[in-house]
Scaffold this motif. Structure first.
Motif, PDB file in Angstrom:
ATOM      1  N   GLU A   1      -9.425   4.646   0.559  1.00 40.80           N
ATOM      2  CA  GLU A   1      -8.516   3.734   1.263  1.00 40.80           C
ATOM      3  C   GLU A   1      -9.141   2.348   1.394  1.00 40.80           C
ATOM      4  O   GLU A   1      -8.478   1.324   1.153  1.00 40.80           O
ATOM      5  CB  GLU A   1      -8.194   4.308   2.633  1.00 40.80           C
ATOM      6  CG  GLU A   1      -7.257   3.433   3.470  1.00 40.80           C
ATOM      7  CD  GLU A   1      -6.921   4.080   4.795  1.00 40.80           C
ATOM      8  OE1 GLU A   1      -7.220   3.469   5.845  1.00 40.80           O
ATOM      9  OE2 GLU A   1      -6.371   5.196   4.775  1.00 40.80           O
TER      10      GLU A   1
ATOM     11  N   GLU B   1      -7.721  -1.225  -0.174  1.00 40.88           N
ATOM     12  CA  GLU B   1      -7.425  -2.346   0.727  1.00 40.88           C
ATOM     13  C   GLU B   1      -8.268  -3.570   0.415  1.00 40.88           C
ATOM     14  O   GLU B   1      -7.830  -4.702   0.639  1.00 40.88           O
ATOM     15  CB  GLU B   1      -7.643  -1.906   2.175  1.00 40.88           C
ATOM     16  CG  GLU B   1      -6.603  -0.907   2.665  1.00 40.88           C
ATOM     17  CD  GLU B   1      -6.820  -0.508   4.108  1.00 40.88           C
ATOM     18  OE1 GLU B   1      -7.957  -0.691   4.601  1.00 40.88           O
ATOM     19  OE2 GLU B   1      -5.864  -0.015   4.735  1.00 40.88           O
ATOM     20  N   SER B   2      -9.464  -3.358  -0.141  1.00 40.83           N
ATOM     21  CA  SER B   2     -10.319  -4.504  -0.446  1.00 40.83           C
ATOM     22  C   SER B   2      -9.730  -5.373  -1.552  1.00 40.83           C
ATOM     23  O   SER B   2     -10.083  -6.557  -1.665  1.00 40.83           O
ATOM     24  CB  SER B   2     -11.711  -4.010  -0.872  1.00 40.83           C
ATOM     25  OG  SER B   2     -11.642  -3.323  -2.120  1.00 40.83           O
TER      26      SER B   2
ATOM     27  N   GLY C   1      -4.756  -4.907  -0.331  1.00 36.12           N
ATOM     28  CA  GLY C   1      -4.194  -4.957   1.008  1.00 36.12           C
ATOM     29  C   GLY C   1      -3.956  -3.565   1.579  1.00 36.12           C
ATOM     30  O   GLY C   1      -4.508  -2.576   1.109  1.00 36.12           O
ATOM     31  N   ALA C   2      -3.101  -3.512   2.614  1.00 35.47           N
ATOM     32  CA  ALA C   2      -2.900  -2.289   3.391  1.00 35.47           C
ATOM     33  C   ALA C   2      -2.534  -1.096   2.512  1.00 35.47           C
ATOM     34  O   ALA C   2      -1.701  -1.196   1.606  1.00 35.47           O
ATOM     35  CB  ALA C   2      -1.820  -2.514   4.435  1.00 35.47           C
ATOM     36  N   PHE C   3      -3.189   0.042   2.788  1.00 39.15           N
ATOM     37  CA  PHE C   3      -2.929   1.269   2.045  1.00 39.15           C
ATOM     38  C   PHE C   3      -3.280   2.445   2.944  1.00 39.15           C
ATOM     39  O   PHE C   3      -4.322   2.443   3.596  1.00 39.15           O
ATOM     40  CB  PHE C   3      -3.786   1.325   0.771  1.00 39.15           C
ATOM     41  CG  PHE C   3      -3.697   2.626   0.021  1.00 39.15           C
ATOM     42  CD1 PHE C   3      -2.612   2.900  -0.787  1.00 39.15           C
ATOM     43  CD2 PHE C   3      -4.708   3.576   0.124  1.00 39.15           C
ATOM     44  CE1 PHE C   3      -2.527   4.101  -1.478  1.00 39.15           C
ATOM     45  CE2 PHE C   3      -4.639   4.776  -0.561  1.00 39.15           C
ATOM     46  CZ  PHE C   3      -3.545   5.044  -1.372  1.00 39.15           C
TER      47      PHE C   3
END
Length: 539
Positions: A204, A208-209, A212-214
């Motif tokens: 995760e 996200e790095s 974005g949001a995951f």
């Protein structure tokens, strides 16, 4: 326990595995082998530092420059590392990951073994059981035992040797089968566990790095690891019964040079032994009830209700080592009191002290192994090799099935250098996961492929923190069992599991099977030209 230098194996040990065994057993005692490896590591670290080996860290940004932090090879002869070696020597040893687990569990297990509980219980359990079914039972319990994490290594593996011995089979074959199940089948299981939570948390963060949001799916590999369980079980069974045990031959206590009595498995139990087993069973039920109360009762001290759903059971899993300690010591006490093996508390303390005496050689070996593993980390060589390997794959241009197969092989190779599953994935995932997503491959599939490679070579690398302990377990049954013997014994398992794992992964991609609830092999490309995305997602 007295451990002699490994002797040459029997002349009947021929072929490639015999050569590995003979060559490996010519190596120095494992303690001195680690010392020679440390000297070699120092020399390589100095050369790498002078050559300026470095890579950008895939997941860390330097706050001063805004660029990825540079990982540079560090000489182990630098002032900082020399200071760290001498100042932190006690900490390096005492913080060696398996040391605490081994000492705690063996305090209790040593009592249970010395009073005869293990031998009697296993003899009672196998008297009427077909010998041929022992292997799949031991392997299945080993793979499921991974839910208990490190406790599986220090509890299940030595018990497997006792089980096989009680059934009249070679005890080292039992240890090998259990080791292959616990460690070679590290990711194979019928249920997701704390390893899933750990690895998917890293996955995760890797997504996200870059994108974005995951939200990671903790059950994203459930179907995959369950399939591994059912495929790995017959493979380990076959290798044990058809390759390893025939190669080991018939176990002879006198020839092996150990103190284990060669009791027949079908010797009837005495009335005292039956009474002892009943009392020990009640003690086991009491400990299980206590742990259930801690997990389900008021306050739920072993459940972190404030954590995310996938992490709530982490305290429970972490408490199992202490649970096994209490279970073994109380069951051993109950059995010993019933049979007369323990007359007072002083006998119990003597048996606990005797268990620590049996671990004396392991403590010496752990001291050397702990420093080699720590110094390898200080040099940054493992990190550099891991990042460069991931970089190579990202520029290979391979199709999806071939790329995932290559990732499995790279993970298997890196596992020989960096033992921690989470440490390797923390380094590889920031490059591999976004790279594979840009090729249309899901984060769940990337994680699954990594797990296959990480598991297969656990059982053949001395850098795996429990490898020295497995050697000690074997030497308790056969004093001349050396590093070469253990490597030759486990290599067929490793090669078979790797081959089956690669074939399974290729088939999974080819048929685009679901990896778990709501998780598939392929995913929408986050941002890439439509044409290249379509080309990349073709299996």
């Amino acid at each position: 326990m007295t451990v002699s230098r490994p002797a040459a194996p029997s002349p009947s040990q021929k072929g490639f595995l015999g050569w590995i065994e003979r060559t490996g057993n010519k190596l120095p005692d494992p303690v001195f082998l680690f010392l020679w490896l440390i000297l070699g590591l120092v020399a390589v670290s100095v050369a790498a530092s002078l050559a300026g080996w470095s890579v950008p860290h895939p997941a860390e940004i330097d706050p001063d420059t805004g660029q990825p932090r540079v990982i540079a090879a560090t000489s182990l002869l630098s002032a900082d590392n020399i200071r760290r070696l001498w100042v932190e020597m006690p900490t390096t040893f005492t913080h060696f990951h398996p040391l605490g687990y081994v000492l705690v569990v063996m305090l209790g297990a040593g009592v249970a073994e010395k009073v005869g509980l293990f031998g009697t219980a296993m003899r009672a359990g196998v008297r009427d059981a077909p010998r041929a079914l022992l292997t799949p039972i031991v392997v299945a319990v080993g793979m499921m035992g991974n839910l208990a994490a490190d406790a599986a290594y220090v509890v299940l593996i030595p018990l497997a040797g006792i089980i096989f011995h009680a059934a009249g089979r070679h005890p080292i074959a039992g240890i090998a089968a259990s080791f292959a199940g616990v460690s070679g089948g590290f990711s194979a299981n019928l249920l997701p566990g704390q390893l899933d939570a750990l690895l998917f948390g890293i996955t995760e963060a890797a997504v996200e790095s870059t994108f974005g949001a995951f939200a990671a799916n903790i059950a994203g590999n459930w179907y995959f690891i369950a399939a591994m369980f059912f495929l790995f079980l017959p493979v380990i069974w076959y290798v044990t019964d058809r390759i390893i045990e025939p190669r080991l031959g018939t176990w002879d206590a006198a020839r092996a040079g150990t103190a284990h009595a060669d009791e027949p498995a079908d010797r009837p139990l005495t009335d005292a032994e039956r009474k002892g087993l009943r009392h020990a069973g009640l003690a086991v039920l009491a400990v299980c009830a206590l742990w259930a109360f801690f997990a389900l009762g008021p306050g739920t001290p072993l459940i972190d209700e404030d954590a995310s759903p996938e992490a709530q059971l982490t305290p429970f899993y972490q408490s199992l080592v202490a649970g096994f300690f209490l279970l073994f010591i109380l069951a051993g006490w109950a059995y010993g009191r019933a049979t007369g093996a323990i007359s007072n508390h002083r006998d119990l303390v003597k048996m606990m002290a005797g268990a620590m005496e049996d671990l004396a050689y392991y403590l010496v070996l752990a001291f050397a192994a702990a420093h080699f593993v720590a110094m390898f980390g200080w040099s940054n060589l493992g990190l550099i090799l891991a990042v460069n390997g991931a970089d190579f794959l990202s520029h290979s241009g391979l199709p999806a099935w071939a790329l995932l197969a290559a990732i499995i092989l790279v993970a298997a190779a890196l596992n020989l250098l960096v033992g921690s599953a989470s440490a390797k994935w923390a380094l590889l995932s920031p490059v591999l996961v976004p790279m594979l997503m840009l090729l249309g491959i899901s984060p769940e599939m990337a994680t699954a492929a990594y797990r296959v490679g990480d598991s297969a070579t656990n059982i053949i690398t001395p850098l795996m923190v429990y490898f020295p302990l497995i050697l000690i377990f074997c030497q308790r049954w056969q004093k001349d069992f050396g590093l070469g013997s253990l490597a030759a014994t486990m290599l067929p398992y490793s090669m078979a599991l790797l081959a089956v794992g690669v074939a399974m992964t290729i088939g999974w991609v080819a048929f685009d099977l679901p990896l778990g609830p709501g998780a598939g092999v392929f995913t929408d490309v986050p941002f890439a030209p439509a044409a290249s995305a379509a080309e990349a997602t073709a299996p």
